[in-house]
Design an enzyme around this catalytic site. Structure first.
Site, mmCIF file in Angstrom:
data_model
loop_
_atom_site.group_PDB
_atom_site.id
_atom_site.type_symbol
_atom_site.label_atom_id
_atom_site.label_comp_id
_atom_site.label_asym_id
_atom_site.label_seq_id
_atom_site.Cartn_x
_atom_site.Cartn_y
_atom_site.Cartn_z
ATOM 1 N N LYS A 54 -39.798 -46.929 42.859
ATOM 2 C CA LYS A 54 -40.327 -46.176 44.007
ATOM 3 C C LYS A 54 -39.259 -46.012 45.088
ATOM 4 O O LYS A 54 -39.088 -44.936 45.651
ATOM 5 C CB LYS A 54 -41.576 -46.883 44.567
ATOM 6 C CG LYS A 54 -42.755 -46.807 43.605
ATOM 7 C CD LYS A 54 -43.953 -47.641 44.021
ATOM 8 C CE LYS A 54 -45.056 -47.525 42.970
ATOM 9 N NZ LYS A 54 -46.269 -48.290 43.281
ATOM 10 N N GLN A 98 -47.954 -53.411 46.915
ATOM 11 C CA GLN A 98 -47.976 -53.389 45.459
ATOM 12 C C GLN A 98 -48.959 -54.425 44.913
ATOM 13 O O GLN A 98 -48.962 -55.585 45.332
ATOM 14 C CB GLN A 98 -46.552 -53.637 44.914
ATOM 15 C CG GLN A 98 -46.397 -53.464 43.409
ATOM 16 C CD GLN A 98 -46.461 -52.013 42.947
ATOM 17 O OE1 GLN A 98 -46.316 -51.077 43.736
ATOM 18 N NE2 GLN A 98 -46.698 -51.801 41.676
ATOM 19 N N ASP A 121 -51.436 -44.752 48.820
ATOM 20 C CA ASP A 121 -51.954 -45.140 47.493
ATOM 21 C C ASP A 121 -53.344 -44.555 47.259
ATOM 22 O O ASP A 121 -53.821 -44.512 46.118
ATOM 23 C CB ASP A 121 -52.075 -46.671 47.415
ATOM 24 C CG ASP A 121 -50.954 -47.320 46.618
ATOM 25 O OD1 ASP A 121 -50.381 -46.637 45.756
ATOM 26 O OD2 ASP A 121 -50.681 -48.506 46.859
HETATM 27 N N1 L34 Z 1 -50.427 -50.674 45.277
HETATM 28 N N2 L34 Z 1 -50.062 -51.189 43.056
HETATM 29 C C1 L34 Z 1 -50.131 -50.259 44.035
HETATM 30 N N3 L34 Z 1 -49.924 -48.944 43.804
HETATM 31 C C2 L34 Z 1 -49.615 -48.510 42.561
HETATM 32 O O1 L34 Z 1 -49.462 -47.201 42.314
HETATM 33 C C3 L34 Z 1 -49.499 -49.438 41.524
HETATM 34 N N4 L34 Z 1 -49.130 -49.094 40.236
HETATM 35 C C4 L34 Z 1 -49.760 -49.781 39.118
HETATM 36 C C5 L34 Z 1 -49.594 -51.295 39.368
HETATM 37 N N5 L34 Z 1 -49.777 -51.674 40.759
HETATM 38 C C6 L34 Z 1 -49.777 -50.786 41.790
HETATM 39 C C7 L34 Z 1 -47.898 -48.670 39.877
HETATM 40 O O2 L34 Z 1 -47.032 -48.356 40.690
HETATM 41 C C8 L34 Z 1 -48.939 -49.278 37.951
HETATM 42 N N6 L34 Z 1 -47.760 -48.663 38.537
HETATM 43 C C9 L34 Z 1 -46.678 -48.156 37.796
HETATM 44 C C10 L34 Z 1 -45.604 -47.501 38.378
HETATM 45 C C11 L34 Z 1 -44.529 -47.018 37.627
HETATM 46 C C12 L34 Z 1 -44.511 -47.189 36.278
HETATM 47 C C13 L34 Z 1 -45.580 -47.821 35.664
HETATM 48 C C14 L34 Z 1 -46.642 -48.301 36.424
HETATM 49 C C15 L34 Z 1 -43.342 -46.687 35.498
HETATM 50 O O3 L34 Z 1 -42.438 -46.104 36.051
HETATM 51 N N7 L34 Z 1 -43.310 -46.922 34.169
HETATM 52 C C16 L34 Z 1 -42.213 -46.530 33.321
HETATM 53 C C17 L34 Z 1 -41.561 -47.720 32.682
HETATM 54 C C18 L34 Z 1 -41.144 -48.782 33.631
HETATM 55 C C19 L34 Z 1 -40.589 -50.035 32.913
HETATM 56 O O4 L34 Z 1 -39.608 -49.900 32.177
HETATM 57 O O5 L34 Z 1 -41.144 -51.133 33.094
HETATM 58 C C20 L34 Z 1 -42.748 -45.625 32.214
HETATM 59 O O6 L34 Z 1 -41.955 -44.849 31.681
HETATM 60 O O7 L34 Z 1 -43.934 -45.739 31.893
#
Ligand code: L34
Length: 295
Positions: A54, A98, A121
């Site tokens: 982020k 988060q 959010d």
């Molecule tokens: N307050 N908490 C708050 N806001 C959110 O919007 C989130 N979330 C969820 C968990 N807790 C939170 C996220 O940010 C899930 N989440 C999130 C954000 C980004 C990714 C996955 C979940 C992401 O970029 N995933 C990548 C892989 C990342 C890795 O390698 O670990 C993908 O390609 O899916």
């Protein structure tokens, strides 16, 4: 059937480039530079990776960002006091805390303490309620990212049967509301399924669109879907894998390999919904900087 892969990574890049262009124009005109705050408590590796992404994305778009890191033993009053400061910070357009938070901290109390005008959010009851009523609101990032994917891939949703698997407050529940809403993408007949659903396979077999957000790797198998289904996989499960560099691999809630040939469209994991979550958060922060949702 030729399956179309919904490339969330590429789409998030496009959205971030669009935002970057907007910010450049704002800079030329001397306007307000979007500024996102993020609070990260403890050292959950997944949370660290998401928050890092982020902050990096803010840099890519020309946004300002402020990261506040606190140890897992922070008290609830201490965290509430940080939120109070962020609510009052005039340069900060929006911020997130988060999740998940350590056991001794009540997530509901924390969410309620965030000023809804800064709740990028979209988790505060004011935003959730406004979303449910179809009023302008900050939409929760993951559901909004999914709506954007459906839109930009021109996926027909009107009159379709959408089955949402999982009823969490941050994905399943809002997703079911948005998909049944009276605009595109929406106008679906929605079935919201969960752990007490009697015959899940009977439900998913009738689905034109499946949104899987249950948090169990490979939960949706090929025998549970019909030909031509649109698959949105929200799962980001870390499964152990000794051959992988980091010792784990990311797996979705859908058995991708076997479901793929039956699907008309499918989101991969990684590179699907995850990056779109981040892009949506930036979009909300941009809207917050322009006071477009609340005045
Ligand atoms: N307050 N908490 C708050 N806001 C959110 O919007 C989130 N979330 C969820 C968990 N807790 C939170 C996220 O940010 C899930 N989440 C999130 C954000 C980004 C990714 C996955 C979940 C992401 O970029 N995933 C990548 C892989 C990342 C890795 O390698 O670990 C993908 O390609 O899916």
């Amino acid at each position: 059937m030729d399956t179309i892969i919904i490339d969330g990574k590429a789409l998030s890049k496009t959205i971030k480039e669009e935002l970057r262009g907007e910010v450049e124009r704002i800079k030329e005109n001397g306007g307000k530079i979007p500024h996102l705050g993020a609070v990260l408590v403890g050292d959950n590796p997944a949370s660290e990776s998401y928050v890092r992404s982020k902050v990096r994305s803010c840099e890519q778009c020309g946004f300002k960002s402020t990261l506040i890191r606190k140890p897992a033993n922070i008290t609830q009053p201490q965290l509430l006091s940080i939120i109070d400061d962020l609510n009052k910070d005039e340069d900060l357009d929006g911020f997130i805390v988060q999740l998940p938070l350590p056991e001794h901290i009540d997530e509901e109390t924390i969410t309620l303490a965030i000023n809804p005008k800064k709740d990028v959010d979209g988790f505060h009851p004011v935003n959730f309620g406004r979303m449910a009523l179809g009023l302008p609101s900050y939409l929760p990032a993951t559901p909004n990212g999914i709506m954007e994917m459906l839109k930009r891939y021109n996926i027909e949703t009107s009159g379709k049967h959408c089955v949402v698997v999982g009823r969490s407050n941050i994905v399943g529940k809002p997703m079911s509301i948005l998909m049944s809403g009276k605009s595109y993408p929406g106008n679906c007949t929605v079935t919201l399924t969960h752990s007490r659903t009697k015959d899940l396979k009977e439900e998913t077999l009738r689905a034109d669109i499946i949104i899987a957000a249950i948090g169990i790797p490979d939960f949706i198998t090929a025998d549970m879907v019909k030909d031509g289904v649109v698959i949105i996989d929200v799962g980001i499960n870390r499964v152990e894998d000794e051959t992988a560099k980091r010792g784990y691999r990311l797996k979705g809630d859908v058995d991708y390999k076997n479901v793929f040939p039956k699907a008309s469209h499918i989101t991969p994991v990684p590179g699907g919904v995850g990056p779109m979550t981040v892009a949506s958060l930036l979009t909300n922060t941009f809207l917050a900087s322009k006071n477009e949702i609340f005045d």
